[in-house]
Design an enzyme around this catalytic site. Sequence first.
Site, PDB file in Angstrom:
ATOM      1  N   HIS A  38      32.163  17.738  30.188  1.00 47.62           N
ATOM      2  CA  HIS A  38      30.781  18.014  29.801  1.00 47.62           C
ATOM      3  C   HIS A  38      30.670  19.419  29.200  1.00 47.62           C
ATOM      4  O   HIS A  38      31.392  20.335  29.610  1.00 47.62           O
ATOM      5  CB  HIS A  38      29.876  17.899  31.031  1.00 47.62           C
ATOM      6  CG  HIS A  38      28.429  17.779  30.722  1.00 47.62           C
ATOM      7  ND1 HIS A  38      27.639  18.871  30.461  1.00 47.62           N
ATOM      8  CD2 HIS A  38      27.630  16.687  30.622  1.00 47.62           C
ATOM      9  CE1 HIS A  38      26.403  18.454  30.220  1.00 47.62           C
ATOM     10  NE2 HIS A  38      26.369  17.135  30.311  1.00 47.62           N
ATOM     11  N   TYR A  64      15.889  16.708  30.239  1.00 48.87           N
ATOM     12  CA  TYR A  64      15.622  18.036  30.785  1.00 48.87           C
ATOM     13  C   TYR A  64      14.357  17.976  31.637  1.00 48.87           C
ATOM     14  O   TYR A  64      13.400  17.272  31.314  1.00 48.87           O
ATOM     15  CB  TYR A  64      15.407  19.042  29.657  1.00 48.87           C
ATOM     16  CG  TYR A  64      16.626  19.293  28.797  1.00 48.87           C
ATOM     17  CD1 TYR A  64      17.829  19.739  29.341  1.00 48.87           C
ATOM     18  CD2 TYR A  64      16.570  19.099  27.417  1.00 48.87           C
ATOM     19  CE1 TYR A  64      18.929  19.993  28.550  1.00 48.87           C
ATOM     20  CE2 TYR A  64      17.673  19.358  26.606  1.00 48.87           C
ATOM     21  CZ  TYR A  64      18.849  19.802  27.172  1.00 48.87           C
ATOM     22  OH  TYR A  64      19.943  20.045  26.386  1.00 48.87           O
ATOM     23  N   PHE A  98      20.198  16.084  25.052  1.00 47.29           N
ATOM     24  CA  PHE A  98      20.647  17.435  24.701  1.00 47.29           C
ATOM     25  C   PHE A  98      19.670  18.199  23.794  1.00 47.29           C
ATOM     26  O   PHE A  98      19.827  19.396  23.587  1.00 47.29           O
ATOM     27  CB  PHE A  98      22.047  17.416  24.049  1.00 47.29           C
ATOM     28  CG  PHE A  98      23.141  17.012  24.978  1.00 47.29           C
ATOM     29  CD1 PHE A  98      23.575  17.859  25.984  1.00 47.29           C
ATOM     30  CD2 PHE A  98      23.729  15.760  24.881  1.00 47.29           C
ATOM     31  CE1 PHE A  98      24.583  17.484  26.858  1.00 47.29           C
ATOM     32  CE2 PHE A  98      24.738  15.367  25.755  1.00 47.29           C
ATOM     33  CZ  PHE A  98      25.166  16.232  26.740  1.00 47.29           C
ATOM     34  N   ASP A 129      20.207  12.451  32.120  1.00 47.17           N
ATOM     35  CA  ASP A 129      18.761  12.285  32.216  1.00 47.17           C
ATOM     36  C   ASP A 129      18.072  13.422  31.480  1.00 47.17           C
ATOM     37  O   ASP A 129      18.705  14.411  31.109  1.00 47.17           O
ATOM     38  CB  ASP A 129      18.286  12.168  33.667  1.00 47.17           C
ATOM     39  CG  ASP A 129      18.390  13.450  34.466  1.00 47.17           C
ATOM     40  OD1 ASP A 129      19.247  14.295  34.137  1.00 47.17           O
ATOM     41  OD2 ASP A 129      17.627  13.608  35.422  1.00 47.17           O
TER      42      ASP A 129
END
Length: 223
Positions: free
Chosen positions: A190, A69, A80, A67
């Site tokens: 991740h 920031y 990202f 989702d």
Amino acid sequence: MTKPVEIEPSWREVLADYFDSPAWLTLAEFVRNEYLTKQIYPRPQDVFRAFWLTPLPEVKVVILGQDPYHGIGQAHGLCFSVLEGIKPPPSLVNIYKEIESDLGVKKDFASGNLEAWAQQGVFLLNAMLTVVANTPVSHQKIGWEEFTDEVIKTISDQRQNVVFILWGNYARGKKDLIDAQKHLILEAPHPSPFSAYSGFFGCKHFSRANAYLTEHGQKAIEW
């Protein structure tokens, strides 16, 4: 919704049936009310920014995030990525470190804007496209995941030889939506500081993606 969804035309065409569905109408109404009553990121005009920058016929690589920031000024519709002038978050810093290690190219750690990737065909898709300020995954299970699952399946069905990059357990959970006979699926932990040293560093996804693209007659990405 009574008016057409403001999204890039190639995406609007292939998702037209979904945009006419009760599920979409319910989601759109909920999100509209959230914007009216709370601080929501990204700005409304940036919710579909990844789609505008990377039309369906131009998709070569898909990177899937969870989702947006949730801090002020960070989210702008690309997973990202952050706007110019915003400090790159830790996960993006680790992505840059892996690019430097993998490809031997120097990254600018002061800039976290990934729009240049998007314009080369890297579709930077979050599974949820909105979030309440300072409240991560606050728009989980309101309908975004069903919509973005449909987007992933559409890419898998309608495109050939796309590289799907799945970092972390959440993204890897989308693997079954992708036809592995037609596309390359790359999986790793991740890039978060909590998991990057468990196999993200050294995954060489950037060189592997480029090797696959060039092998199939496409231009490599300038990461």
